[in-house]
Design an enzyme around this catalytic site. Structure first.
Site, PDB file in Angstrom:
ATOM      1  N   HIS A 158       9.049   1.931  -6.341  1.00 11.59           N
ATOM      2  CA  HIS A 158       7.918   1.124  -6.768  1.00 11.59           C
ATOM      3  C   HIS A 158       6.662   1.980  -6.970  1.00 11.59           C
ATOM      4  O   HIS A 158       6.027   1.945  -8.023  1.00 11.59           O
ATOM      5  CB  HIS A 158       7.637   0.029  -5.737  1.00 11.59           C
ATOM      6  CG  HIS A 158       6.531  -0.889  -6.155  1.00 11.59           C
ATOM      7  ND1 HIS A 158       6.762  -2.051  -6.845  1.00 11.59           N
ATOM      8  CD2 HIS A 158       5.180  -0.788  -6.006  1.00 11.59           C
ATOM      9  CE1 HIS A 158       5.593  -2.641  -7.105  1.00 11.59           C
ATOM     10  NE2 HIS A 158       4.622  -1.890  -6.606  1.00 11.59           N
ATOM     11  N   HIS A 173       2.235   4.473  -9.641  1.00 12.19           N
ATOM     12  CA  HIS A 173       0.935   5.022  -9.269  1.00 12.19           C
ATOM     13  C   HIS A 173       1.015   6.532  -9.067  1.00 12.19           C
ATOM     14  O   HIS A 173       0.354   7.065  -8.195  1.00 12.19           O
ATOM     15  CB  HIS A 173       0.442   4.365  -7.971  1.00 12.19           C
ATOM     16  CG  HIS A 173       0.189   2.895  -8.109  1.00 12.19           C
ATOM     17  ND1 HIS A 173      -0.916   2.394  -8.762  1.00 12.19           N
ATOM     18  CD2 HIS A 173       0.906   1.822  -7.710  1.00 12.19           C
ATOM     19  CE1 HIS A 173      -0.869   1.070  -8.748  1.00 12.19           C
ATOM     20  NE2 HIS A 173       0.220   0.697  -8.113  1.00 12.19           N
ATOM     21  N   LYS A 219      -0.203  -2.422 -18.381  1.00 13.22           N
ATOM     22  CA  LYS A 219      -0.787  -2.464 -17.033  1.00 13.22           C
ATOM     23  C   LYS A 219      -2.301  -2.430 -17.235  1.00 13.22           C
ATOM     24  O   LYS A 219      -2.850  -1.405 -17.641  1.00 13.22           O
ATOM     25  CB  LYS A 219      -0.306  -1.270 -16.201  1.00 13.22           C
ATOM     26  CG  LYS A 219      -0.834  -1.318 -14.767  1.00 13.22           C
ATOM     27  CD  LYS A 219       0.219  -0.911 -13.751  1.00 13.22           C
ATOM     28  CE  LYS A 219      -0.285  -1.186 -12.351  1.00 13.22           C
ATOM     29  NZ  LYS A 219       0.753  -1.294 -11.356  1.00 13.22           N
TER      30      LYS A 219
END
Length: 284
Positions: A158, A173, A219
């Site tokens: 993730h 990220h 995003k």
């Protein structure tokens, strides 16, 4: 509004200073920030593109891949099925790659400092083998993102690789994954998201809020450290994760000149997500 956590700020600054594997702006890579991102909602298919070129103008890839922790990290990025709901199949080879990566980061001063800190707090066991098992469980143990589904996700996937669910981009990220996806034209950088008190970020900034599209979705805002080593991010998020059992943690810290809120969400005994938010940018 919460005050800064001075104890964690001190620890994370020590880690920052010890992060010898971190890549340096202008020396090891150059950013091309271009324009400010327009308004967007999660799930949008198309948004205004304020950045026709790549975010990473160049990265010294030879240098990157010559560093053990980056090299072992990069080998993990192709081990996942990014759409949620599709069960992950973990091969013995992938387990070996996970272990190689953990061995590499555990040999660094940054991770040793994190381990020492957690030992003082009674949150880790003294033996490196036990600490490694603990890290494996937190980051690599598979779970179902949604209740009752197949084990389709893990903290590492993730945070560092990114996932998709219907029209949403989840996680992603990490700057190395961003750079490698951008190089393959899988990611389209749409522009930066500015902090309220500054007109625009600086191309030497090592924390950025950006907008991008990936696998057909946008995003609207994603934040990421730039240039830092994988061990730095692992250490930072693991410490915050282990400090208590809260489901969602927001720790306000100052690292270098950056005022950040580090967000860590747990999924049972595992990391659900983790990322930095530059304070005074509009929320994630």
């Amino acid at each position: 509004r919460k005050a800064f956590n001075h104890e964690l700020s001190k620890l994370f600054n020590e880690m920052w200073d010890m992060d010898v594997n971190r890549l340096m702006p202008r020396k090891d890579y150059t950013l091309d920030l271009q324009g400010k991102a327009g308004a967007a909602q999660q799930g949008d298919r198309a948004v205004q593109d304020s950045a026709p070129r790549h975010l990473f103008h160049n990265v010294n890839e030879e240098h990157l891949k010559s560093i053990q922790t980056f090299a072992t990290f990069i080998s993990l990025l192709d081990n996942y099925e990014t759409s949620t709901g599709v069960a992950e199949v973990v091969t013995p080879e992938e387990i070996a790659e996970n272990n190689c990566f953990l061995d590499a980061i555990l040999a660094t001063e940054v991770m040793k400092l994190a381990h020492e800190y957690l030992l003082k707090k009674n949150l880790a066991k003294p033996s490196l083998a036990d600490f490694k098992r603990q890290l494996y469980d937190i980051w690599f143990q598979l779970y179902a993102r949604k209740e009752g589904d197949r084990p389709d996700s893990c903290g590492f996937e993730h945070v560092f690789v990114g996932e998709t669910r219907r029209k949403q981009i989840l996680g992603l990220h990490n700057w190395v994954q961003f750079y490698l996806q951008e190089k393959r034209n899988q990611i389209d950088y749409k522009g930066y998201v500015a902090r309220k008190n500054t007109t625009r970020p600086d191309k030497d900034d090592q924390v950025l809020s950006i907008q991008f599209s990936w696998k057909g979705s946008v995003k609207p805002i994603g934040s990421t450290f730039i240039g830092v080593s994988p061990e730095f991010e692992f250490a930072l998020y693991t410490v915050i994760f282990l400090l208590d059992e809260e489901k969602v943690k927001h720790e306000r810290v100052k690292i270098e000149e950056y005022e950040l809120q580090i967000v860590v969400c747990r999924h049972g005994r595992h990391i659900g997500t983790a990322y930095p938010v530059l304070l005074s940018t509009s929320s994630e």
